[in-house]
Design an enzyme around this catalytic site. Structure first.
Site, PDB file in Angstrom:
ATOM      1  N   ASP A 106       5.679  -1.281   0.075  1.00 42.49           N
ATOM      2  CA  ASP A 106       5.297  -1.911   1.340  1.00 42.49           C
ATOM      3  C   ASP A 106       5.079  -3.415   1.189  1.00 42.49           C
ATOM      4  O   ASP A 106       4.352  -4.013   1.966  1.00 42.49           O
ATOM      5  CB  ASP A 106       4.026  -1.252   1.927  1.00 42.49           C
ATOM      6  CG  ASP A 106       2.835  -1.340   0.986  1.00 42.49           C
ATOM      7  OD1 ASP A 106       2.987  -1.808  -0.153  1.00 42.49           O
ATOM      8  OD2 ASP A 106       1.737  -0.941   1.412  1.00 42.49           O
ATOM      9  N   LYS A 157     -11.008  -4.755  -4.684  1.00 42.29           N
ATOM     10  CA  LYS A 157     -11.747  -5.062  -3.454  1.00 42.29           C
ATOM     11  C   LYS A 157     -13.085  -5.748  -3.774  1.00 42.29           C
ATOM     12  O   LYS A 157     -14.169  -5.196  -3.531  1.00 42.29           O
ATOM     13  CB  LYS A 157     -11.966  -3.793  -2.620  1.00 42.29           C
ATOM     14  CG  LYS A 157     -10.705  -2.930  -2.489  1.00 42.29           C
ATOM     15  CD  LYS A 157     -10.346  -2.627  -1.086  1.00 42.29           C
ATOM     16  CE  LYS A 157      -8.946  -2.129  -0.870  1.00 42.29           C
ATOM     17  NZ  LYS A 157      -8.281  -1.246  -1.747  1.00 42.29           N
ATOM     18  N   ASP A 217       2.179  -7.901   2.347  1.00 42.17           N
ATOM     19  CA  ASP A 217       2.293  -6.445   2.443  1.00 42.17           C
ATOM     20  C   ASP A 217       2.248  -6.091   3.917  1.00 42.17           C
ATOM     21  O   ASP A 217       1.509  -6.690   4.692  1.00 42.17           O
ATOM     22  CB  ASP A 217       1.220  -5.741   1.597  1.00 42.17           C
ATOM     23  CG  ASP A 217      -0.062  -5.516   2.337  1.00 42.17           C
ATOM     24  OD1 ASP A 217      -0.201  -4.462   2.974  1.00 42.17           O
ATOM     25  OD2 ASP A 217      -0.920  -6.412   2.300  1.00 42.17           O
TER      26      ASP A 217
HETATM   27  P1  GTP Z   1      -2.513   3.445   3.867  1.00 38.05           P
HETATM   28  O1  GTP Z   1      -2.687   4.903   4.181  1.00 38.05           O
HETATM   29  O2  GTP Z   1      -2.428   2.626   5.102  1.00 38.05           O
HETATM   30  O3  GTP Z   1      -3.501   2.929   2.858  1.00 38.05           O
HETATM   31  O4  GTP Z   1      -1.060   3.242   3.213  1.00 38.05           O
HETATM   32  P2  GTP Z   1      -0.367   3.933   1.955  1.00 38.05           P
HETATM   33  O5  GTP Z   1      -0.465   5.415   2.070  1.00 38.05           O
HETATM   34  O6  GTP Z   1       1.034   3.410   1.894  1.00 38.05           O
HETATM   35  O7  GTP Z   1      -1.217   3.463   0.722  1.00 38.05           O
HETATM   36  P3  GTP Z   1      -1.185   2.069  -0.035  1.00 38.05           P
HETATM   37  O8  GTP Z   1      -0.875   0.979   0.926  1.00 38.05           O
HETATM   38  O9  GTP Z   1      -2.393   1.944  -0.847  1.00 38.05           O
HETATM   39  O10 GTP Z   1       0.034   2.298  -1.033  1.00 38.05           O
HETATM   40  C1  GTP Z   1       0.749   1.268  -1.650  1.00 38.05           C
HETATM   41  C2  GTP Z   1       2.140   1.790  -1.942  1.00 38.05           C
HETATM   42  O11 GTP Z   1       2.085   2.885  -2.844  1.00 38.05           O
HETATM   43  C3  GTP Z   1       2.868   2.279  -0.709  1.00 38.05           C
HETATM   44  O12 GTP Z   1       4.207   1.871  -0.806  1.00 38.05           O
HETATM   45  C4  GTP Z   1       2.748   3.782  -0.779  1.00 38.05           C
HETATM   46  O13 GTP Z   1       3.896   4.425  -0.228  1.00 38.05           O
HETATM   47  C5  GTP Z   1       2.679   4.035  -2.261  1.00 38.05           C
HETATM   48  N1  GTP Z   1       1.815   5.177  -2.581  1.00 38.05           N
HETATM   49  C6  GTP Z   1       0.465   5.247  -2.387  1.00 38.05           C
HETATM   50  N2  GTP Z   1       0.013   6.434  -2.829  1.00 38.05           N
HETATM   51  C7  GTP Z   1       1.092   7.118  -3.301  1.00 38.05           C
HETATM   52  C8  GTP Z   1       1.267   8.411  -3.883  1.00 38.05           C
HETATM   53  O14 GTP Z   1       0.330   9.193  -4.055  1.00 38.05           O
HETATM   54  N3  GTP Z   1       2.540   8.754  -4.236  1.00 38.05           N
HETATM   55  C9  GTP Z   1       3.609   7.927  -4.062  1.00 38.05           C
HETATM   56  N4  GTP Z   1       4.831   8.348  -4.416  1.00 38.05           N
HETATM   57  N5  GTP Z   1       3.482   6.704  -3.510  1.00 38.05           N
HETATM   58  C10 GTP Z   1       2.243   6.307  -3.140  1.00 38.05           C
END
Ligand code: GTP
Length: 344
Positions: A106, A157, A217
């Protein structure tokens, strides 16, 4: 070199846009987001790409297939339960036998990955974390480094009194396969909170590469809009926006006024007297007479009624806005429907 894109998150902060569309393929200036990351990897000569998926994986696989159409080789690893960022890397272990560039799915950046990889090799790092300076690091993960760029502390954070530098973890890593030994199998595990601190404790060489160019992001609606705006206005140097000739206006009356920054899919219908400023219109949008759209993103199939004004907003797929409505600083989910004269 190989790459792993972490693209399995639910994208809760970008709701409602991520209810029917996983965040990695939410369109930015009419292209599913991951294309920008794939372009960046290709530019660095990295074409062996694994996508770690979890949330609505089929919608992502349907777009990219095996990658051949885009001159890359794409494989997928799908998690049955969310394993977290480092857990997803461990889960893809079978695919990853070489030094790997890992990306959060992202972030949009014009970072030069070749330079990052050269730095990683020069330092003989076990892990290199790309760092980017931001004004307010409090919602991100701070990474403190010494004069040589070696990481000495991670603070996720941080509270105001803990902010000791402004370089944050940009969500791009270069990792050596031996790092996988620090991650437990089949368990939820995080790069930020668990793996990197563990590497420091084990005295592994972890380095920070500072990238001061563009980085964003797209995880919240505000930043999603900003990324679209930055692309339209040429602020992301390595990405040129493709602009098609504007669709032929329909109906009698004053011709529509569309500024040069806007990107409008040629399949849209634009009626007389419409004004479009600094905005993106996805495929098959239908804009009625004298509507005005400014600093906004309309996703595929959105319809905007006569004399309705949309400002600073995202309008979801197939949303239906009635006549004489005013939509300002709002995010409307797919298939939203607003009656005539609504003000939001
Ligand atoms: P929020 O729910 O809004 O926090 O977004 P998010 O689910 O995308 O979490 P976050 O922004 O913290 O994740 C950063 C990146 O890591 C994103 O591109 C997510 O798709 C990816 N990501 C987060 N958790 C996982 C996971 O458990 N598995 C995989 N494959 N990707 C993950």
């Amino acid at each position: 070199m190989q790459a792993l894109i972490l693209a399995g998150g639910e994208g809760t902060r970008l709701r409602p846009l991520t209810i029917y569309t996983p965040k990695p393929v939410v369109p930015i200036v009419n292209r599913p987001f991951l294309f920008y990351q794939i372009d960046l990897l290709k530019r660095a000569g990295i074409i062996d790409i694994t996508l770690a998926l979890g949330y609505q994986p089929n919608k992502i696989e349907d777009i990219f297939g095996d990658g051949q159409e885009y001159d890359v080789h794409i494989r997928y690893v799908v998690e049955t339960t969310m394993l977290g960022t480092a857990g997803a890397y461990k889960n893809s272990e079978e695919q990853l036998r070489q030094t790997t560039v890992v990306f959060n799915g992202d972030i949009i950046t014009d970072a030069n990955l070749k330079d990052v990889v050269s730095f990683h090799r020069e330092k003989q790092a076990a892990a290199t974390i790309v760092l980017t300076p931001v004004e307010n690091p409090s919602i991100y993960g701070l990474v403190e480094t010494d004069m040589d760029g070696r990481a000495i502390r991670f603070i996720e954070k941080p509270k105001t009194e803990e902010i000791s530098c402004n370089t944050i973890n940009a969500g791009i890593y270069v990792l050596e396969p031996k790092i996988l030994n620090y991650i437990p199998e089949g368990e939820k595990f995080s790069f930020e909170y668990q793996l990197f601190p563990a590497l420091l404790r084990a005295n592994e060489p972890v380095y920070g590469f500072v990238w001061s160019g563009y980085w964003m992001d797209i995880g919240t609606p505000q930043r999603y809009l900003k990324a679209n705006d930055d692309l339209l206005n040429g602020r992301i140097k390595s990405f040129k926006v493709e602009r098609h000739p504007y669709p032929v206006p329909i109906g009698e009356g004053e011709p529509p006024q569309i500024d040069k920054r806007s990107v409008i899919d040629p399949s849209c219908t634009i009626k007389a007297g419409v004004e479009i400023i600094n905005s993106v219109l996805g495929p098959n949008c239908f804009i009625e007479e004298r509507a005005r759209i400014e600093n906004s993103v309309l996703l595929a199939g959105a319809r905007v009624g006569r004399a309705t004004e949309v400002r600073g907003s995202v309008v979801g797929k197939s949303a239906l806005l009635g006549r004489f409505a005013k939509v300002e600083n709002s995010v409307l989910g797919d298939k939203s429907s607003l009656t005539d004269y609504t003000i939001v």
